[in-house]
Design a protein around this motif. Structure first.
Motif, short mmCIF file in Angstrom:
data_model
loop_
_atom_site.label_atom_id
_atom_site.label_comp_id
_atom_site.label_asym_id
_atom_site.label_seq_id
_atom_site.Cartn_x
_atom_site.Cartn_y
_atom_site.Cartn_z
N ASP A 108 0.81 -1.22 0.00
CA ASP A 108 0.00 0.00 0.00
C ASP A 108 0.84 1.27 0.00
O ASP A 108 0.34 2.35 -0.33
CB ASP A 108 -0.93 0.01 1.22
N ALA A 109 2.11 1.14 0.38
CA ALA A 109 2.98 2.32 0.42
C ALA A 109 3.17 2.94 -0.97
O ALA A 109 3.51 4.11 -1.10
CB ALA A 109 4.34 1.94 1.01
N LEU A 110 2.90 2.15 -2.02
CA LEU A 110 3.09 2.64 -3.39
C LEU A 110 1.84 3.30 -3.94
O LEU A 110 1.84 3.79 -5.08
CB LEU A 110 3.52 1.49 -4.31
N ASN A 111 0.75 3.29 -3.15
CA ASN A 111 -0.50 3.93 -3.57
C ASN A 111 -0.99 3.42 -4.93
O ASN A 111 -1.53 4.17 -5.75
CB ASN A 111 -0.34 5.45 -3.63
N GLY A 112 -0.79 2.13 -5.15
CA GLY A 112 -1.34 1.51 -6.33
C GLY A 112 -0.55 1.70 -7.62
O GLY A 112 -0.97 1.22 -8.67
N LYS A 113 0.56 2.40 -7.56
CA LYS A 113 1.34 2.67 -8.76
C LYS A 113 2.77 2.16 -8.61
O LYS A 113 3.37 2.28 -7.55
CB LYS A 113 1.37 4.18 -9.06
N THR A 114 3.30 1.60 -9.69
CA THR A 114 4.68 1.12 -9.68
C THR A 114 5.30 1.34 -11.05
O THR A 114 4.69 1.99 -11.90
CB THR A 114 4.73 -0.37 -9.28
N LYS A 115 6.49 0.81 -11.28
CA LYS A 115 7.22 1.08 -12.52
C LYS A 115 7.30 -0.15 -13.43
O LYS A 115 7.60 -1.25 -12.98
CB LYS A 115 8.64 1.56 -12.19
N LEU A 116 7.00 0.10 -14.69
CA LEU A 116 7.17 -0.90 -15.73
C LEU A 116 8.40 -0.50 -16.55
O LEU A 116 8.53 0.65 -16.96
CB LEU A 116 5.94 -0.96 -16.64
N THR A 117 9.29 -1.44 -16.80
CA THR A 117 10.49 -1.16 -17.59
C THR A 117 10.42 -1.91 -18.92
O THR A 117 10.13 -3.11 -18.95
CB THR A 117 11.76 -1.61 -16.84
N VAL A 118 10.66 -1.18 -20.00
CA VAL A 118 10.68 -1.78 -21.34
C VAL A 118 12.10 -1.65 -21.88
O VAL A 118 12.65 -0.53 -21.95
CB VAL A 118 9.69 -1.07 -22.29
N ASN A 119 12.74 -2.78 -22.23
CA ASN A 119 14.11 -2.69 -22.75
C ASN A 119 14.11 -2.47 -24.27
O ASN A 119 13.04 -2.38 -24.90
CB ASN A 119 14.92 -3.93 -22.37
N LYS A 120 15.30 -2.44 -24.85
CA LYS A 120 15.42 -2.12 -26.28
C LYS A 120 14.78 -3.18 -27.18
O LYS A 120 14.43 -2.89 -28.33
CB LYS A 120 16.88 -1.92 -26.64
N ASN A 121 14.62 -4.38 -26.64
CA ASN A 121 14.00 -5.46 -27.43
C ASN A 121 12.48 -5.54 -27.23
O ASN A 121 11.83 -6.42 -27.76
CB ASN A 121 14.63 -6.80 -27.07
N GLY A 122 11.96 -4.60 -26.45
CA GLY A 122 10.53 -4.57 -26.21
C GLY A 122 10.05 -5.46 -25.07
O GLY A 122 8.85 -5.54 -24.80
#
Length: 568
Positions: free
Chosen positions: A475-489
């Motif tokens: 819950d500390a993230l308030n429902g949001k986090t990070k998605l990482t997309v590399n050079k190969n997709g």
């Protein structure tokens, strides 16, 4: 003279000497000594026994004091309004901790020992549906509640799951609220499962940015609980774009005891069919031929809606269900009291009786008031009448019957279509109850299509949703986090969980997770809000699409299978 005096003096002295008795020992000195020793030993033993009894009394008193302390803590949290009573989460914890410290013998001395001591099933099977970040459209399922874990999962959970399956792919999130704070406190104190009351659920909806709110009560009728619900929600109506009330299970009340409707007919058919099947009969007619009557026991009420029970009896009559009778715990209306129902069945000549609750859940009333062993339970009263060859009980709520669940689904569909009711106090422009406004609500109910997932290399803010309340993002993230997309997709999402409860994650089934060489998601330990948690880097193939993920319990050592979705 002197000689005579001396002679008399001597004679007197000799006389006095001979008058003194000679003290002698008894013949058997050793026996006398032993007898005296035995008497002393008996006195000593009596003193020791007295000391032991006193110690026992002291222990008994201490045990009762410890039990009374727990009873007092239970009574403190057994309240309907925590704020007025000054009850906090810490009070709930204190009561359970004090109970856990008692010995088995001391627990038996607690007056309400069932509060913590009765086994009602595994609370882990139940989902309180109170997680955040759910989107703009919410269906809030409001129930009175039950502290019986198995019934809460099967009956209330059955309705909630049916609504989820019907509407989750149409842009609606299903959430839960209970109206009984007494039950909420009980479940939280005993099982550490937190369930929202109505105010908490509405505050959560506001915080989550919900715009369109549908209230789906699981109550049987428009009774006192329903009126209180309307009053509470009315205080929040200006905080949403639309608020829509859906019908309770039995629909409108009707003008008199003979007034029936489609809902009452459908409920009657569904519950009778299930009861007949559970009793081992092919049909109600077969049961009648076996001299078997079915009694459906509701709660009863002093509210004007009490007439609903008479209407249900009328509905059974209209359906020619001659061996079906309606009763209530409270005996309100009067003709639904146990004594009156027993008299009706005796007069009809049935020799076998099957008791079943006419309640959404099979909780305290079903287990105790209907099927309990106390003299005042319905089962005991029927047996005591000596009018019946057998009295059996079916402990099952309405909520687990598939046809009943679909009635709630249809009620919600009617609400979304604009065919909703308009309770008093909701004559506001933001309350969508007409057919025209129904179109507006249906517009937001269109199937949710996946968004474009071809993202360029970089980092993106996303959401992470799961199907299980014990497996979710911190819950500390308030429902949001990070998605990482590399050079190969290729995409990965960073997900810190709520705790260290799950120590391994695997994208796929639990059976594949157990195989040798299975590649688990990368894990690291983080600290959020002062508590340690495991954070995982999870590979993602598609956004806005559910996928299977296996979770390994750190303590249990077992694999569990759930679904998750990365939203963007």
């Amino acid at each position: 003279m002197r000689k005579r005096f001396l002679t008399l003096l001597l004679a007197a002295t000799l006389a006095a000497t001979s008058a003194v008795p000679v003290v002698t020992q008894p013949a058997n000195v050793e026996a006398a000594t032993k007898k005296t020793t035995k008497k002393s030993a008996k006195k000593t033993t009596k003193k020791k026994s007295a000391k032991k009894l006193t110690a026992k009394q002291k222990k008994t008193k201490a045990d009762q004091a410890a039990a009374d302390k727990v009873q007092n803590l239970i009574e403190k949290i057994y309240v309907q309004d925590n704020v007025k009573a000054g009850v906090t989460d810490m009070d709930l914890k204190k009561a359970k901790l004090a109970w856990d410290k008692l010995t088995t013998a001391q627990k038996k001395l607690v007056e309400d020992s069932d509060y913590f001591g009765r086994d009602t099933g595994d609370a882990a099977d139940d989902d309180p549906l109170h997680w955040n970040h759910i989107g703009p459209n919410e269906i809030l399922v409001v129930s009175f509640g039950t502290s019986f874990n198995n019934s809460r999962a099967e009956d209330i959970g059955g309705i909630e799951n049916a609504l989820t399956q019907a509407y989750q792919n149409k842009g609606w999130s299903v959430r839960r609220a209970f109206t009984s704070q007494i039950i909420i406190n009980h479940v939280q104190a005993r099982d550490n499962e937190k369930i929202d009351n109505v105010e908490q659920a509405l505050d959560r909806a506001v915080k989550n940015g919900v715009k369109n709110l549908v209230i789906q009560p699981t109550h049987l009728m428009h009774g006192a609980e329903y009126d209180e619900l309307v009053n509470t929600v009315s205080k929040y109506k200006e905080k949403f774009d639309t608020v829509t009330f859906s019908e309770p299970l039995l629909g409108e009340v009707g003008a008199n005891g003979q007034s029936v409707n489609a809902d009452k007919e459908n409920v009657s058919k569904a519950v009778v069919a299930q009861a007949v099947s559970d009793a081992g009969f092919k049909s109600l007619a077969d049961a009648k031929a076996n001299d078997t009557a079915f009694v459906f026991m509701g709660h009863g009420t002093s509210h004007d809606a009490a007439i609903t029970y008479d209407q249900m009896q009328s509905q059974m009559t209209d359906l020619k269900y001659d061996n079906v009778f309606i009763g209530t715990v409270e005996g309100k209306p009067a003709d639904t009291a146990s004594a009156q129902v027993i008299a009706k069945i005796k007069e009809a000549g049935y020799k076998n009786v099957v008791l079943r609750p006419l309640m959404v859940v099979a909780g305290d009333h079903a287990n105790n008031d209907m099927a309990g062993n106390d003299a005042d339970s319905w089962k005991s009263q029927f047996v005591a009448s000596k009018a019946f060859d057998s009295v059996k009980c079916q402990i099952a709520g309405l909520g687990r019957i598939s046809d009943i669940e679909q009635i709630y689904v249809q009620h919600t569909a009617n609400a979304l279509a604009g065919n909703a009711i308009q309770p008093k106090g909701f004559e506001g422009k933001n309350i969508k109850v007409s057919a025209a406004s129904g179109a507006a609500i249906q517009a937001v109910s269109a199937p949710v299509s996946a968004k474009k997932t071809e993202l360029k290399k970089g980092k993106y803010t996303v959401g992470f949703e799961t199907d299980f309340y014990m497996f979710h993002m911190n819950d500390a993230l308030n429902g949001k986090t990070k998605l990482t997309v590399n050079k190969n997709g290729k995409m990965t999402v960073y997900v810190p969980l709520a705790s260290t409860g799950f120590d391994k994650l695997y994208v796929g089934s639990k059976s594949n997770a157990k195989k040798k060489g299975a590649k688990y998601c990368k894990r690291k330990t983080v600290e959020l809000n002062g508590e340690k948690a495991y954070a995982f880097t999870i590979p993602v193939k598609k956004l806005n699409t559910e996928f299977t993920i296996a979770c390994h319990g750190k303590d249990s050592g077992k694999w569990f299978e759930h679904t998750a979705k990365v939203t963007y």
